[in-house]
Design an enzyme around this catalytic site. Structure first.
Site: not given
Ligand code: KDG
Ligand code: MG
Length: 402
Positions: A147, A159
């Site tokens: 990913r 993010y």
């Molecule tokens: O607690 C939130 C996370 O588990 C999340 O942001 C992680 O989106 C996520 C992922 O796909 O691992």
């Molecule tokens: Mg996710």
């Protein structure tokens, strides 16, 4: 066999975890994960005050009846707190069953459907170059699926991207951190990332991307189209799914496969998405969707509609959930892929486990039950610390989806 005790451990070996231990009159115990990132103590209180008292004296083999008792019997159904608490109980009971029958949990779920569980890891970097480098390291370590998330020019943070060379961990101590978001900048940048990755690594590696619920359906449709030349394994969480028909709009415009579900709690969150075949992968996790008992039903339902599993596996899902997901993934016919975001060394020490990674696949191990334990003495050295997930605002200050 009878349940004689239930207790909840809360520890923070690098991040918070909630673990339920259910003990029986035969000396066998089972573990279940009830971690709900940023809201952990609400699950603790739900378990201690309301759930555990109802379990004492019950037969731990009755996973179906106990599940229904906790779900239907509460009257107030669904929601992440309730479903995480039910999951903690359910997984602990499957662990007990496996130990009592002297067999790994995957044998209770239909047995092995494959030799190993393909996992994807996270590549990330503050810019395209760093992200490509990070992907390269993962591919060298044997991952077959990666990913990729990258920093976006003009935004201070993104993010899925670690700061200062640290490992990415979204929950932070103190009040929620705030980050700035621009859909326009993001949509311009992401296709460049995947062009670079395909160019560098060729066609064999599986590439994935998480939009983290930040787009509208038509924006997601456009991104899906722009990414088509790079043949993603999936585009995750393109848009929030409370309004399930948004996914039809995405589907009508792009052949990029769609995955969603890490914030879903029951099959009802995904019923239309699956039945109408608007998604390709259902990402619900054992911990946030009511345990093995419920996730098995979701997977069997999805199987009819060509939807495969892709369980959430971020670090806020404890090693107990990781183990349960691997048993589940080894057995489920319509398994697709499993997320693997390795835990810190401290977490791995607190939760000794049998599961292992080799050449792109993970295996839960063949120990009876789940093959994961909790070192309570060590856990006590890492007390709970309140932490929150960040929030996100558009450039003009409007609160948006993190
Ligand atoms: O607690 C939130 C996370 O588990 C999340 O942001 C992680 O989106 C996520 C992922 O796909 O691992
Ligand atoms: Mg996710």
């Amino acid at each position: 066999m009878k349940i004689v005790n239930g207790s909840v451990n809360v520890c923070s070996p690098g991040r918070n975890f909630v673990t339920l231990k259910i003990e029986t009159d035969e000396g066998i115990y089972g573990l279940g994960d009830g971690t709900l990132n940023g809201r952990e103590l609400s699950v603790v209180s739900y378990l201690v005050e309301y759930v555990i008292p109802c379990l004492i004296g019950r037969d731990p083999f009755e996973t179906e009846d106990i599940w229904q008792y906790l779900y239907r019997g509460a009257y107030w159904r669904r929601g992440p707190v309730t479903m995480a608490a039910i999951a903690a109980v359910d997984v602990a009971l499957w662990d007990i069953k496996g130990k009592a029958l002297n067999t790994p949990v995957y044998n209770l779920l239909g047995g092995k459907s494959r030799n190993g569980v393909m996992v994807y890891a996270h590549a990330n970097g503050v810019d395209l170059g760093q992200t490509v480098e990070s992907a390269e390291q993962l591919i060298e370590r044997g991952y077959l699926a990666v990913r990729a998330q990258s920093g976006i020019p003009g935004l201070a943070s993104a993010y899925g991207v670690a700061q200062d060379g640290q490992t990415y961990e979204p929950a932070q101590k103190g009040l929620p951190a705030e980050s700035a978001w621009s859909t326009e900048k993001y949509l311009r940048h992401v296709p460049m990332l995947f062009a670079r990755l395909r160019d560098r690594f060729g066609d064999d590696v599986h590439l994935l991307h998480d939009c983290h619920h930040r787009l509208t359906p038509i924006e997601a449709a456009r991104l899906g189209r722009d990414l088509e030349p790079y043949r993603l394994f999936w585009m995750e969480d393109p848009t929030p799914a409370e309004q399930q028909e948004g996914y039809l709009q995405i589907r009508e415009h792009t052949t990029t496969p769609i995955a969603v579900g890490e914030v879903f709690n029951t099959v009802w969150d995904a019923e239309m998405l699956i039945r109408k075949q608007w998604i390709d992968y259902i990402r619900m996790s054992i911990v946030h969707a009511g345990g093995i008992t419920h996730l098995k039903k979701v997977a069997d339902f999805a199987d009819i509609y060509h939807v495969r599993t892709g369980c959430h596996g971020a670090t806020d899902l404890s090693p107990v959930t990781m183990a349960a997901s691997l048993h589940f993934g080894l057995a489920a016919h319509n398994f697709g892929i499993q997320e693997h975001m390795p835990h810190t060394a401290e977490t791995d020490e607190v939760f000794p486990h049998q599961y292992s990674f080799k050449e792109g696949y993970m295996h839960p191990g063949d120990e009876p039950g789940l093959g994961v334990d909790l070192n309570e003495e060590l856990a006590a050295k890492h007390p709970y610390q309140r932490a929150y997930l960040p929030i996100s605002r558009k450039l003009d200050g409007t609160l948006s989806d993190w």
